[in-house]
Design a protein around this motif. Structure first.
Motif, PDB file in Angstrom:
ATOM      1  N   ALA A   1       2.028  -7.765  -4.252  1.00 15.72           N
ATOM      2  CA  ALA A   1       1.474  -7.223  -5.485  1.00 15.72           C
ATOM      3  C   ALA A   1       0.316  -6.295  -5.178  1.00 15.72           C
ATOM      4  CB  ALA A   1       1.012  -8.361  -6.417  1.00 15.72           C
ATOM      5  N   GLY A   2      -0.034  -5.480  -6.163  1.00 18.38           N
ATOM      6  CA  GLY A   2      -1.177  -4.604  -6.008  1.00 18.38           C
ATOM      7  C   GLY A   2      -1.386  -3.766  -7.252  1.00 18.38           C
ATOM      8  N   PHE A   3      -2.490  -3.042  -7.281  1.00 24.22           N
ATOM      9  CA  PHE A   3      -2.764  -2.153  -8.390  1.00 24.22           C
ATOM     10  C   PHE A   3      -3.633  -1.008  -7.930  1.00 24.22           C
ATOM     11  CE2 PHE A   3      -5.914  -5.575  -8.624  1.00 24.22           C
ATOM     12  CZ  PHE A   3      -7.114  -4.893  -8.734  1.00 24.22           C
ATOM     13  N   ALA A   4      -3.633   0.063  -8.729  1.00 21.99           N
ATOM     14  CA  ALA A   4      -4.408   1.250  -8.392  1.00 21.99           C
ATOM     15  C   ALA A   4      -5.291   1.630  -9.558  1.00 21.99           C
ATOM     16  CB  ALA A   4      -3.476   2.406  -8.031  1.00 21.99           C
ATOM     17  N   LEU A   5      -6.503   2.069  -9.234  1.00 22.48           N
ATOM     18  CA  LEU A   5      -7.486   2.491 -10.215  1.00 22.48           C
ATOM     19  C   LEU A   5      -7.952   3.915  -9.920  1.00 22.48           C
ATOM     20  CD1 LEU A   5      -9.831  -0.655 -10.184  1.00 22.48           C
ATOM     21  CD2 LEU A   5      -8.252  -0.035 -12.031  1.00 22.48           C
ATOM     22  N   GLU A   6      -8.314   4.639 -10.980  1.00 25.66           N
ATOM     23  CA  GLU A   6      -8.881   5.956 -10.814  1.00 25.66           C
ATOM     24  C   GLU A   6      -9.963   6.162 -11.873  1.00 25.66           C
ATOM     25  OE1 GLU A   6      -7.277  10.470  -9.955  1.00 25.66           O
ATOM     26  OE2 GLU A   6      -6.144   9.219 -11.363  1.00 25.66           O
ATOM     27  N   ARG A   7     -11.117   6.599 -11.450  1.00 24.37           N
ATOM     28  CA  ARG A   7     -12.196   6.853 -12.406  1.00 24.37           C
ATOM     29  C   ARG A   7     -12.166   8.326 -12.797  1.00 24.37           C
ATOM     30  NH1 ARG A   7     -17.290   3.550 -11.959  1.00 24.37           N
ATOM     31  NH2 ARG A   7     -16.270   2.501 -13.694  1.00 24.37           N
ATOM     32  N   GLY A   8     -12.036   8.570 -14.114  1.00 24.60           N
ATOM     33  CA  GLY A   8     -11.931   9.937 -14.605  1.00 24.60           C
ATOM     34  C   GLY A   8     -13.260  10.660 -14.637  1.00 24.60           C
TER      35      GLY A   8
ATOM     36  N   LEU B   1       0.831  -1.202   0.000  1.00 18.01           N
ATOM     37  CA  LEU B   1       0.000   0.000   0.000  1.00 18.01           C
ATOM     38  C   LEU B   1       0.865   1.251   0.000  1.00 18.01           C
ATOM     39  CD1 LEU B   1      -2.756   1.393   0.199  1.00 18.01           C
ATOM     40  CD2 LEU B   1      -2.607   1.160   2.686  1.00 18.01           C
ATOM     41  N   ASP B   2       1.862   1.295   0.862  1.00 27.22           N
ATOM     42  CA  ASP B   2       2.740   2.473   0.939  1.00 27.22           C
ATOM     43  C   ASP B   2       3.470   2.698  -0.377  1.00 27.22           C
ATOM     44  OD1 ASP B   2       1.968   2.888   3.542  1.00 27.22           O
ATOM     45  OD2 ASP B   2       3.766   1.976   4.427  1.00 27.22           O
ATOM     46  N   GLU B   3       3.957   1.609  -0.983  1.00 23.05           N
ATOM     47  CA  GLU B   3       4.717   1.757  -2.224  1.00 23.05           C
ATOM     48  C   GLU B   3       3.840   2.239  -3.376  1.00 23.05           C
ATOM     49  OE1 GLU B   3       7.846  -0.790  -5.009  1.00 23.05           O
ATOM     50  OE2 GLU B   3       7.339  -1.488  -2.993  1.00 23.05           O
ATOM     51  N   LEU B   4       2.618   1.708  -3.451  1.00 24.62           N
ATOM     52  CA  LEU B   4       1.702   2.160  -4.497  1.00 24.62           C
ATOM     53  C   LEU B   4       1.365   3.638  -4.325  1.00 24.62           C
ATOM     54  CD1 LEU B   4      -0.751  -0.869  -4.768  1.00 24.62           C
ATOM     55  CD2 LEU B   4       0.719  -0.015  -6.595  1.00 24.62           C
ATOM     56  N   LEU B   5       1.049   4.032  -3.098  1.00 28.85           N
ATOM     57  CA  LEU B   5       0.692   5.426  -2.837  1.00 28.85           C
ATOM     58  C   LEU B   5       1.865   6.355  -3.119  1.00 28.85           C
ATOM     59  CD1 LEU B   5      -1.383   5.062   0.464  1.00 28.85           C
ATOM     60  CD2 LEU B   5      -2.257   5.417  -1.850  1.00 28.85           C
ATOM     61  N   ASP B   6       3.056   5.974  -2.664  1.00 24.85           N
ATOM     62  CA  ASP B   6       4.241   6.818  -2.890  1.00 24.85           C
ATOM     63  C   ASP B   6       4.529   6.977  -4.379  1.00 24.85           C
ATOM     64  OD1 ASP B   6       4.536   7.086  -0.181  1.00 24.85           O
ATOM     65  OD2 ASP B   6       6.175   5.630   0.006  1.00 24.85           O
ATOM     66  N   GLY B   7       4.404   5.882  -5.129  1.00 26.54           N
ATOM     67  CA  GLY B   7       4.695   5.936  -6.557  1.00 26.54           C
ATOM     68  C   GLY B   7       3.730   6.812  -7.335  1.00 26.54           C
ATOM     69  N   LEU B   8       2.519   6.946  -6.826  1.00 20.19           N
ATOM     70  CA  LEU B   8       1.502   7.759  -7.502  1.00 20.19           C
ATOM     71  C   LEU B   8       1.409   9.177  -6.941  1.00 20.19           C
ATOM     72  CD1 LEU B   8      -1.276   5.028  -7.670  1.00 20.19           C
ATOM     73  CD2 LEU B   8      -0.115   6.049  -9.648  1.00 20.19           C
ATOM     74  N   GLY B   9       2.094   9.406  -5.831  1.00 18.63           N
ATOM     75  CA  GLY B   9       1.960  10.704  -5.190  1.00 18.63           C
ATOM     76  C   GLY B   9       0.627  10.884  -4.496  1.00 18.63           C
ATOM     77  N   TRP B  10      -0.010   9.757  -4.127  1.00 15.82           N
ATOM     78  CA  TRP B  10      -1.283   9.802  -3.405  1.00 15.82           C
ATOM     79  C   TRP B  10      -1.019   9.686  -1.908  1.00 15.82           C
ATOM     80  CZ3 TRP B  10      -4.830   5.746  -6.320  1.00 15.82           C
ATOM     81  CH2 TRP B  10      -5.043   6.174  -7.646  1.00 15.82           C
ATOM     82  N   ALA B  11      -1.897  10.261  -1.128  1.00 15.22           N
ATOM     83  CA  ALA B  11      -1.889  10.055   0.317  1.00 15.22           C
ATOM     84  C   ALA B  11      -2.963   9.044   0.671  1.00 15.22           C
ATOM     85  CB  ALA B  11      -2.151  11.377   1.041  1.00 15.22           C
ATOM     86  N   ALA B  12      -2.831   8.417   1.833  1.00 15.18           N
ATOM     87  CA  ALA B  12      -3.850   7.451   2.268  1.00 15.18           C
ATOM     88  C   ALA B  12      -5.227   8.096   2.330  1.00 15.18           C
ATOM     89  CB  ALA B  12      -3.470   6.872   3.623  1.00 15.18           C
ATOM     90  N   ASP B  13      -5.268   9.399   2.661  1.00 12.73           N
ATOM     91  CA  ASP B  13      -6.541  10.112   2.730  1.00 12.73           C
ATOM     92  C   ASP B  13      -7.188  10.291   1.362  1.00 12.73           C
ATOM     93  OD1 ASP B  13      -6.430  10.335   5.439  1.00 12.73           O
ATOM     94  OD2 ASP B  13      -5.649  12.380   5.462  1.00 12.73           O
ATOM     95  N   ASP B  14      -6.398  10.106   0.281  1.00 10.73           N
ATOM     96  CA  ASP B  14      -6.937  10.260  -1.072  1.00 10.73           C
ATOM     97  C   ASP B  14      -7.725   9.034  -1.526  1.00 10.73           C
ATOM     98  OD1 ASP B  14      -5.730  12.753  -1.353  1.00 10.73           O
ATOM     99  OD2 ASP B  14      -3.870  11.884  -2.132  1.00 10.73           O
ATOM    100  N   LEU B  15      -7.597   7.923  -0.790  1.00  7.36           N
ATOM    101  CA  LEU B  15      -8.237   6.680  -1.211  1.00  7.36           C
ATOM    102  C   LEU B  15      -9.724   6.677  -0.870  1.00  7.36           C
ATOM    103  CD1 LEU B  15      -5.783   3.772  -0.353  1.00  7.36           C
ATOM    104  CD2 LEU B  15      -6.282   4.782  -2.576  1.00  7.36           C
ATOM    105  N   ASP B  16     -10.518   6.248  -1.840  1.00  9.03           N
ATOM    106  CA  ASP B  16     -11.956   6.075  -1.613  1.00  9.03           C
ATOM    107  C   ASP B  16     -12.300   4.618  -1.342  1.00  9.03           C
ATOM    108  OD1 ASP B  16     -13.024   8.885  -2.359  1.00  9.03           O
ATOM    109  OD2 ASP B  16     -11.701   8.357  -4.030  1.00  9.03           O
ATOM    110  N   PHE B  17     -11.510   3.689  -1.905  1.00  5.59           N
ATOM    111  CA  PHE B  17     -11.777   2.257  -1.735  1.00  5.59           C
ATOM    112  C   PHE B  17     -10.468   1.519  -1.519  1.00  5.59           C
ATOM    113  CE2 PHE B  17     -15.244   3.879  -4.349  1.00  5.59           C
ATOM    114  CZ  PHE B  17     -16.356   3.365  -3.697  1.00  5.59           C
ATOM    115  N   LEU B  18     -10.528   0.497  -0.668  1.00  3.46           N
ATOM    116  CA  LEU B  18      -9.387  -0.378  -0.411  1.00  3.46           C
ATOM    117  C   LEU B  18      -9.823  -1.821  -0.598  1.00  3.46           C
ATOM    118  CD1 LEU B  18      -6.466  -0.835   0.645  1.00  3.46           C
ATOM    119  CD2 LEU B  18      -7.448  -0.935   2.952  1.00  3.46           C
TER     120      LEU B  18
END
Length: 343
Positions: A336-343, A250-267
């Motif tokens: 492993a993991g992945f990140a999604l964003e709805r435009g 989780l930390d690595e995915l967020l850091d790589g995207l420049g997201w904070a944990a507070d930016d997440l809507d779903f886990l």
């Protein structure tokens, strides 16, 4: 030329038969109510779906059947047909047979031909590895639409005549943990309304000099060894290690995207068991996202689980929503993991 964005259009899943609760499982294996209570308390999985008849041990469906159903549903939800697909990737630890590859049998069932197909042999991170492979190939520009599959039929490993009371804990726990199922997702370089952008995928082997946490044997008639368990799991090692690895992903995915944990809507956390998922989410310490969890009802279906979560997630995502999924494989320790964003 810049690589295209990759969009997730849909997900579809398939589970075999009716749910089997802990009471039915305990009754079939001749275990008392204390074992049933142990499952409820320490495993936390209430039901699972099995591809075998508990009474006879005979298989009802195969992985090919389940992947066909899941793939068909994913394509239908995306509004596509077999002719739109030019890439198929399957992740599984329990293919129907060594050859022909299960991915090719599924493609044939769906009417898909003259396309590139790949089958990855992996445990609980195989679905994410399949998503990553499809994403990379789509970004390279040679393909436009991929059907990504994942699934496992773990029940075929277990003998329904087994006396569970005679098994070691590392063998017995698998009977309570696992269920069967399959899932599918459609990835494309051609977005549609309400599609979600697959912004990052992470897979990494971290098992150097570490003992396997899970072993699944492949016996043939010539090498069957009754003194060696077909499946065994170091549940204590998994319980201690997986939450830490999940938090790292989780930390690595967020850091790589420049997201904070507070930016997440779903886990979408790892789905090892109902109890383990609670421990994992607590360790991940993401304060606000909505958790998408299904393992207490489905059991640990291995490579089907991320798709079961995606099928629940996608209808709930709205414009601007962000989601992160995490998977951990304990066989030789892959995160492993992945990140999604709805435009």
């Amino acid at each position: 030329m810049d690589a295209p964005d990759i969009h997730l259009l849909s997900a579809g899943t398939a589970l075999p038969g009716a749910p089997v609760d802990n009471a039915a499982l305990a009754d079939r294996f001749g275990m008392d109510t204390l074992w049933e209570q142990w499952i409820d308390t320490f495993v936390g999985t209430r039901t699972r779906h099995l591809a075998v008849d508990l009474k006879t041990g005979e298989p009802n469906v195969r992985l090919t059947d389940l992947c066909e159903q899941a793939g068909s549903r994913a394509l239908e939800t995306a509004g596509l047909t077999a002719g739109d697909v030019d890439l198929v990737v399957l992740g599984t630890s329990t293919p129907d047979q060594l050859m022909p590859a299960t991915v090719n049998m599924v493609a044939e069932r769906l009417g898909i031909d003259a396309v590139a197909t790949y089958q990855l042999q992996s445990g609980c991170t195989g679905a994410v590895q399949a998503l990553n492979m499809a994403r990379q190939l789509l970004m390279a520009g040679e393909h436009h639409t991929a059907l990504v599959l994942g699934g496992d039929v773990c029940s075929k490993i277990f003998d329904v005549e087994t006396d569970l009371s005679a098994l070691s804990p590392e063998e017995m726990v698998n009977v309570a943990l696992f269920g069967d199922g399959a899932g599918a997702a459609v990835l494309t370089t051609r977005p549609q309304d309400r599609s979600a952008r697959l912004v990052r995928v992470l897979t990494r082997l971290v098992g150097l000099n570490r003992e396997p946490g899970q072993v699944l044997e492949w016996f043939t008639k010539s090498d069957r060894n009754p003194d060696r368990a077909a499946s065994r799991e170091d549940y204590k090692a998994i319980e201690a290690t997986v939450p830490v690895m999940a938090a790292e992903v989780l930390d690595e995915l967020l850091d790589g995207l420049g997201w904070a944990a507070d930016d997440l809507d779903f886990l979408l956390p790892p789905q090892l068991s109902g109890r383990m998922t609670e421990l994992i989410v607590k360790r991940m310490d993401a304060p606000h996202p909505t958790e998408i969890t299904c393992v207490a009802e489905t059991g640990n279906t291995g490579n089907a689980l991320p798709f079961l979560q995606l099928e629940r997630l996608l209808p709930r995502m709205t414009t601007g929503d962000r989601a992160v999924a995490v998977a951990v494989e304990s066989s030789k320790w892959i995160k492993a993991g992945f990140a999604l964003e709805r435009g």
